[in-house]
Scaffold this active site. Structure first.
Site, short mmCIF file in Angstrom:
data_model
loop_
_atom_site.label_atom_id
_atom_site.label_comp_id
_atom_site.label_asym_id
_atom_site.label_seq_id
_atom_site.Cartn_x
_atom_site.Cartn_y
_atom_site.Cartn_z
N TYR A 160 14.79 17.13 46.45
CA TYR A 160 15.31 17.92 47.45
C TYR A 160 16.26 19.03 46.85
CZ TYR A 160 20.09 15.56 46.61
OH TYR A 160 21.29 15.22 46.12
N LYS A 219 16.52 16.37 40.49
CA LYS A 219 17.09 16.18 41.92
C LYS A 219 16.46 15.43 42.62
CE LYS A 219 20.43 18.72 45.00
NZ LYS A 219 21.58 18.20 44.30
N GLU A 224 29.53 12.64 35.56
CA GLU A 224 29.51 13.66 36.84
C GLU A 224 30.26 12.96 37.90
OE1 GLU A 224 25.83 15.25 37.46
OE2 GLU A 224 24.60 13.45 37.73
N LEU A 256 22.92 16.25 36.51
CA LEU A 256 22.42 17.43 37.05
C LEU A 256 22.75 18.76 36.55
CD1 LEU A 256 20.27 17.85 39.55
CD2 LEU A 256 22.27 18.24 40.90
#
Length: 285
Positions: free
Chosen positions: A33, A148, A180, A205
């Site tokens: 996505y 992702k 993260e 990411l």
């Protein structure tokens, strides 16, 4: 609100949108996505999001059913017909469905592409003004966080635990170092004003907003250190903040109950946020 959404080549009202219960995105989270911010009706950093989508698809062997140009046309059409001024466009691409549940899949499976708009107050959001409190916890996600995917259950559970503890979000820790945020890249500002953030790898990411922010920081002659940092180092930082497509920058004012700096949004984070928003609107498409 009965939005018009996009499903596999058709624009339909949201209450008419349907995807097979045998879709692998539903059964296996076999999907990727992207979320692109919208400001003043413009797509923000969209070329980077489309390029990352293409990379995610290549890594997983999911087919792109439309070209990058066609994808952008669909996004812009959704913005127009839904009268979206500020918010985002969500895009999800699954491997598709072959009629029944099976771990195996064929190479000629046809993907499922859905998109919809979301209206949000991005510029004048309360977290941007007040800062957020985060809670740290172990990172239990898979080791390809650079892709992702929609496999977001660990992040959802972590965010829920943080909310129950009176915090706004989570910072994830692996081998003693911050990876993260629950849905964002993480940064600290040292006492000598260096911006520190973890370098790109399979562990985090590859944030599109992150890339733009770091370039803007360099343009402002701010020093960047791309290296891992510990949660203890974060406790002692002058500032901390997160970035993502729809937060841009949110200052972090508390981690695990430790006030960061003076416990208020810091100068570096606030400056970068203002510059990013101004530049994003100017370059939006």
């Amino acid at each position: 609100m009965n939005r018009t959404v996009y499903v596999n080549g058709y624009y339909v009202k949201e209450d008419q949108a349907k995807v097979s219960i045998f879709d692998r995105g539903f059964l296996f989270a076999d999907a990727v996505y992207e979320v692109t911010a919208v400001l003043e009706g413009k797509l923000i950093d969209n070329a980077g999001h489309v390029a990352r989508l293409e990379r995610s698809c290549k890594e997983l062997g999911i087919k792109m059913p439309v070209t990058a140009e066609e994808l952008t046309k669909i996004q812009k059409h959704l913005i127009k017909i839904n009268n979206l001024t500020e918010g985002g466009v969500y895009l999800q691409l699954t491997r598709g469905s072959e009629g029944d549940r099976d771990f195996a899949y064929s190479e000629d499976i046809q993907p499922t592409l859905v998109m919809f708009t979301q209206q949000r107050d991005l510029i004048n959001s309360a977290p941007a003004q007040k800062g957020i409190k985060v809670l740290s916890m172990d990172d239990i996600r898979w080791r390809r966080r650079d892709i992702k995917t929609t496999s977001l259950l660990p992040a959802c559970l972590a965010k829920h635990i943080a909310h129950q503890a009176g915090c706004d979000d989570v910072w994830l820790i692996e081998d003693g170092y911050v990876t993260e945020g629950g849905s964002s890249n993480a940064y600290i500002v040292t006492n000598d004003n260096k911006i520190v953030t973890r370098p790109l790898s399979n562990d985090i990411l590859h944030g599109i907003t992150r890339s733009s922010l770091l370039q803007l920081a360099r343009d402002c002659n701010l020093e960047i250190e791309e290296r891992p940092f510990t949660i203890d180092e974060a406790y002692q930082a002058k500032e901390a903040f997160v970035s993502s497509a729809t937060t841009f920058i949110w200052p972090v004012v508390s981690i695990d109950g430790h006030s960061i700096g003076c416990g208020q949004p810091g100068e570096v984070a606030s400056k970068l946020r203002d510059i990013y928003i101004k530049t994003a609107i100017e370059l939006g498409e």
